[in-house]
Scaffold this active site. Structure first.
Site, short mmCIF file in Angstrom:
data_model
loop_
_atom_site.label_atom_id
_atom_site.label_comp_id
_atom_site.label_asym_id
_atom_site.label_seq_id
_atom_site.Cartn_x
_atom_site.Cartn_y
_atom_site.Cartn_z
N GLU A 1 -3.95 -10.71 0.35
CA GLU A 1 -4.72 -10.60 1.59
C GLU A 1 -6.17 -10.94 1.24
O GLU A 1 -6.70 -10.47 0.24
CB GLU A 1 -4.70 -9.17 2.17
CG GLU A 1 -3.35 -8.75 2.68
CD GLU A 1 -3.31 -7.31 3.20
OE1 GLU A 1 -4.35 -6.79 3.66
OE2 GLU A 1 -2.23 -6.72 3.14
N GLU B 1 0.81 -1.21 0.00
CA GLU B 1 0.00 0.00 0.00
C GLU B 1 0.84 1.26 0.00
O GLU B 1 0.80 2.08 0.92
CB GLU B 1 -0.97 -0.04 1.18
CG GLU B 1 -1.92 -1.20 1.00
CD GLU B 1 -3.04 -1.27 2.02
OE1 GLU B 1 -2.77 -1.08 3.21
OE2 GLU B 1 -4.18 -1.52 1.60
C1 GAL Z 1 -4.96 -4.03 4.13
C2 GAL Z 1 -3.57 -3.76 4.59
C3 GAL Z 1 -3.24 -4.44 5.90
C4 GAL Z 1 -4.35 -4.23 6.88
C5 GAL Z 1 -5.62 -4.73 6.31
C6 GAL Z 1 -6.78 -4.49 7.22
O1 GAL Z 1 -5.38 -3.05 3.28
O2 GAL Z 1 -2.63 -4.14 3.64
O3 GAL Z 1 -2.04 -3.93 6.37
O4 GAL Z 1 -4.48 -2.87 7.11
O5 GAL Z 1 -5.91 -4.04 5.13
O6 GAL Z 1 -6.66 -5.06 8.45
#
Ligand code: GAL
Length: 960
Positions: A485, A415
């Site tokens: 993620e 990010e």
């Molecule tokens: C993503 C980010 C993580 C964390 C997650 C939400 O966007 O890469 O670091 O913030 O969201 O828990």
């Protein structure tokens, strides 16, 4: 006049620092001397970067009045200042590269002697810092040796010329904020300090500098090729392979390959004139081929997690045993991959990944997420002035970690928007290491990367990507896809894992994903049990968004981890009652490490069990295996097979018998509880109606007791203490039901009694259940009967009016004076909801009311057991028709809903009047799914609980 002194200019300088040696490979030990400088250091905290001069660095300075802190450690977790949690907002004005004048600065001092035998005349010495947040300046014996940024990266300094046999004074000034902080805006606590090891390394003349172990594997020939490039010439030997070659010289021999499933390491030695460095060599080849990530010629499926480093007392200062615990827990839960979100981990963690077998995406310490608030203007990754710092970070990661077979992908960071700096990092990495792939999720067009990566894409979109219907640049269309993620594990959840896994397994292009995230970053705290954002009075914070892990802060597995283990199990069982189809879902290993068992249950109790002979199927193969003849049932009832795959012998990560995978297949189904009404209600003179064992209030129709057991407040219940996923993320544009449920008053339903009818063989209570202010409701009829000794209840619900939201739950709730032990036949042993019930195993279970609770750090709905046929607690046995969701807790849903921390929950007592009860029980006909909308998609349509006509029954009996 300037108010900012030049002595601290480096703090706001975009450059990575000065004085440090070029980055190089890290190895845990060698035959050269080393001295750990971990331990207790003198410590002084100042409010600004320049509050104190550098006199403290001079030998002879008297720090006797200073405090002490442990190194590695964070001073804010040792009583000096406080931690701050923000997700992506910078906790200071965005004015790069400037940082606030209020810049907590910790001066650290340590005096040390060299061990006997350390030869100051032979070669030099290097002082290594494995991690300091966020910027440090270092003096040894009064000489300024440099300053650096890059918190989660190593920095080494040549110090041999400064050392003395005894009384060396090491002074380190650490600033919480620096230009580097702009590059480290990860979603985590801001925790300044020297939080990784400090080590002094003797560098004898002719000792090793940097070296690169190239160990590839040719899956066609079964041979490995080893070449160790070394800055200092020497020899490389691997006894088990009869290898003894000069550095730089390739050698090819037959080997066993390294994979995460078969982590074969060969011990070797790199010997130069002055040093012998142990090597642990894993032969494997990573390639992008046919649009897929292949290792040793085979596409891999990542069943991964995102791992931040976390310890509830020590923050990101992790010891080896904690790291090992993470790896063991992952292996025991079938996880095969880790993304080191969002920085290179402590280097020992990667040694463990090599040893136990985990695929690693090693991520650089780079995130500039806060710039999103200003449409990414002034983003450092798109500003050439910062590029040296970015390249420095890339090099420090790659050079440190390049000799780990477990690392298969480099990630540029997280990010950080887009920009030229990222492109330069990718180019440098590709040039330095052609043996691995490059990842960066923010590169949506894959200009610089080798993998198309996304976060939190919903099931339908992943499916589209799998089918290749997602468009995108020409380059992207040819690339494999991963979710770096997905499935946000915040609070209760994540829901929908099994559905994701089905999609992942259906399309070659989808090479798996990494759950967000491994561990809750709760901080152990006397006030709250565990603290989260806001608990330290931060002016900006993101609350419990920092608690979104598959394990609790103490590393106890949450139900989410148990669910994930089941969903990604490496063996699949499909059965029809007479045979099971066994499929080896691994990418490399055969099934020879596993033993197989069958068992047969009647009414949830195992009556017989035995071994199941399963051939050692190769990866991807399946076979049909016959089950034995069903054993003679000891009575009628529900029967089923359960089959299990267990470890055949102890391994490095799990004991013999550890369950790896399982399946259940019903043989004969459940019969409804038999119940025939035999007696009618009797209205007695004292305002009561009796019906078999039960007494009711004659005016309200409310149940008062069943036999000797007092029952309070039994009525329809639709509310649940909203989960983080019900509430959803504030920035989401999708419908968030948690908010709508409150708007529509589902947490404050009123119960209007229309009629209490003690007629014929039933007591019928007619009600309308609806919230104030709204015209919709649920017409609810309770029909009570008895067979003489037991009490029957049938609840009929008919929605009335315009229902536009699903229901949180639908069932009845009541209070009991007390209950402790609980037994049930149904899903268990853990919690389950409609889209989190893959791991719910049907059987007989027992627990206590306390142990039924799942201790989510922010209290919320939890603890339901699925598919319950009957349950016993508090002197009652309750049978359901159909099966029901069973929940029991020592507080009401409203109390659970109001609590911010677990310490806000106090067990109810039966004493007093009104609705007081010791234990509250929910028997639910339906539950709304969980989803993962706290950062991702909501509940899939098939798991939503829509208001509709419903009828469900229970039989209550008093048990002694
Ligand atoms: C993503 C980010 C993580 C964390 C997650 C939400 O966007 O890469 O670091 O913030 O969201 O828990």
């Amino acid at each position: 006049m300037s108010f900012r002194t030049s002595a601290t200019d480096y703090v706001e300088d975009v450059s990575p620092g000065s004085g440090a040696l070029p980055p190089r490979a890290r190895y845990p030990h060698s035959d050269a001397e080393s001295l750990s400088l971990n331990g207790s250091w003198r410590f002084r905290l100042s409010p600004t970067a320049d509050a104190e001069d550098d006199a403290f660095a001079e030998p002879g300075f008297d720090a006797g009045g200073w405090a002490e802190v442990s190194v590695p450690g964070h001073w804010v977790l040792q009583g000096h200042g406080a931690p701050i949690y923000t997700n992506h907002l910078y906790p200071f004005p965005v004015d790069p590269p400037r940082v606030p004048t209020e810049n907590p600065t910790g001066d650290h001092l340590r005096v040390f002697d060299l061990p006997e035998g350390w030869d100051l005349t032979d070669g030099g010495a290097v002082l290594r810092f494995d991690g300091v947040e966020s910027c440090a300046r270092v003096w040894l014996n009064g000489t300024d040796i440099g300053e650096f940024k890059g918190s989660r990266l190593p920095h080494e300094f040549a110090v041999g010329h400064l050392l003395r046999p005894a009384g060396n004074v090491l002074a380190v000034r650490v600033h919480q904020w620096s230009a580097g902080s702009y590059l480290e805006d990860q979603d985590q606590w801001w925790l300044p300090g020297i939080f990784r090891d400090v080590t002094l390394l003797h560098r004898p003349a002719g000792s090793v500098l940097d070296f690169f172990v190239h160990a590839s594997y040719d899956h066609l020939t079964g041979e490995g090729t080893l070449r160790v490039d070394s800055d200092v010439d020497g020899r490389v030997s691997v006894a088990a392979l009869d290898i003894d070659v000069a550095t730089g010289e390739p050698v090819t021999v037959p080997v066993e390959a390294w994979t995460a499933e078969t982590p074969k390491l060969y011990d070797g030695v790199l010997a130069t004139e002055g040093e012998r460095v142990p090597l642990r060599i894993g032969f494997r080849t990573v390639a992008l081929a046919d649009g897929l990530i292949k290792v040793n010629g085979t596409p891999v499926l990542f069943k991964g997690v995102n791992r931040h480093e976390w310890h509830p007392e020590r923050g990101r200062a992790l010891d080896l045993e904690t790291m090992r615990e993470d790896v063991l827990l992952m292996k025991r839960h079938n996880i095969n991959a880790v993304r080191t979100s969002h920085y290179p981990p402590h280097p020992d963690f990667l040694d463990l990944c090599d040893e136990y077998g985990l695929w690693v995406i090693d991520e650089c310490d780079l995130e500039t997420h806060g710039f999103t608030e200003q449409a990414w203007r002034d983003n450092p990754v798109d500003d050439d002035r910062w590029t040296p710092a970015l390249l420095d970070r890339a090099a420090r990661m790659v050079e440190r970690d390049k000799n780990h077979p477990s690392v298969v992908i480099w990630s540029l960071g997280n990010e950080a928007g887009t920009g030229r700096g990222l492109t330069e990092m990718a180019e440098w990495i590709h040039g330095r290491d052609s043996g691995r792939l490059v990842h960066y999720e923010g590169d949506i067009d894959c200009r610089d990367t080798d993998v198309y990566s996304r976060m939190y894409a919903d099931h339908a979109e992943v499916e589209r990507i799998g089918r290749g219907l997602d468009g995108g640049t020409h380059k992207r269309r040819r690339l494999p896809f991963i979710q770096c993620e997905y499935a946000h594990a915040m609070g209760n959840g994540p829901g929908g894992l099994a559905d994701y896994q089905r999609v992942f397994e259906s399309y070659e292009r989808i090479q798996g994903g990494f759950i967000w995230e491994w561990i809750d970053h709760g901080i152990k705290d006397d006030r709250y049990g565990y603290a989260y954002g806001g608990d330290f009075g931060e002016e900006l914070h993101d609350g419990n968004f920092v608690c979104d892990g598959l394990v609790f802060p103490d590393r106890r597995p949450s139900p989410g981890l148990v669910e994930y283990k089941k969903v990604i199990e490496p063996v699949r069982f499909e059965g029809d009652g007479t045979a099971v189809r066994v499929t080896n879902k691994q990418d490399f290993a055969d099934l020879s490490a596993l033993a197989f068992e069958w068992s047969y249950q009647v009414g949830g109790e195992t009556v017989e069990s035995g071994r199941l002979a399963v051939p050692a199927l190769a990866a991807g193969e399946s076979a049909e295996v016959k089950l034995p003849e069903p054993p003679v049932a000891t009575g009628s009832g529900e029967t089923q097979w359960t089959v299990r795959a267990v470890l055949a012998a102890d391994t490095g990560w799990g004991p013999q018998g550890h369950v790896v995978a399982w399946g259940q297949f019903p043989v004969s189904g459940r019969q409804s509880p038999s119940f025939a009404a035999s007696a009618g209600p009797v209205v007695s003179g004292d305002g009561l109606i009796t019906l078999g064992p039960a007494a009711f209030d004659a005016r309200s129709g409310a149940l008062r007791s069943i036999g000797p057991v007092a029952v309070t407040g039994l009525r329809l219940d639709v509310w649940r203490a909203t989960t983080d996923n019900d509430d959803g993320a504030a920035w989401q544009s999708d419908i968030r039901y948690g908010t709508l449920w409150r708007k529509f008053g589902l947490h404050r339903m009123r119960h209007l009694v229309d009629a209490v009818e003690p007629t014929g063989d039933a007591l019928t209570v007619r009600t309308r259940v609806a919230p104030a202010a709204w015209e919709f409701g649920l017409v609810t009829v309770y029909r009570w009967t008895t067979d003489g000794s037991r009490l029957g209840l049938t609840v009929s619900v008919t929605p009335d009016g315009d229902w536009t939201v699903p229901l949180p739950r639908l069932g009845v709730r009541f209070g009991l004076p007390a209950a402790d032990r609980v037994r049930w036949f149904g899903g268990g042993p853990g919690e389950a909801y409609p889209d989190t019930k893959a791991a719910s195993m049907v059987g007989r279970w027992q627990s206590t009311v306390d142990d039924l609770q799942t201790p989510y750090l922010r209290p919320q709905e939890n603890g339901a057991r699925a598919d319950v046929r009957w349950a016993e607690l508090g002197g009652l046995r309750i049978e359901g028709d159909p099966e029901f969701w069973f929940t029991a807790r020592r507080w009401t849903s409203e109390q659970l809903d109001a609590a911010a921390h677990r310490t806000d929950l106090t067990p109810g007592t039966a004493s007093g009047s009104g609705s007081a009860a010791g234990v509250w029980v929910n028997l639910d006909h339906g539950q709304h799914g969980i989803g993962s909308q706290s950062c991702g998609p909501g509940v899939l349509p098939q798991y939503q609980l829509h208001a509709g006509p419903a009828e469900f029954s229970f039989v209550f009996a008093h048990i002694g």
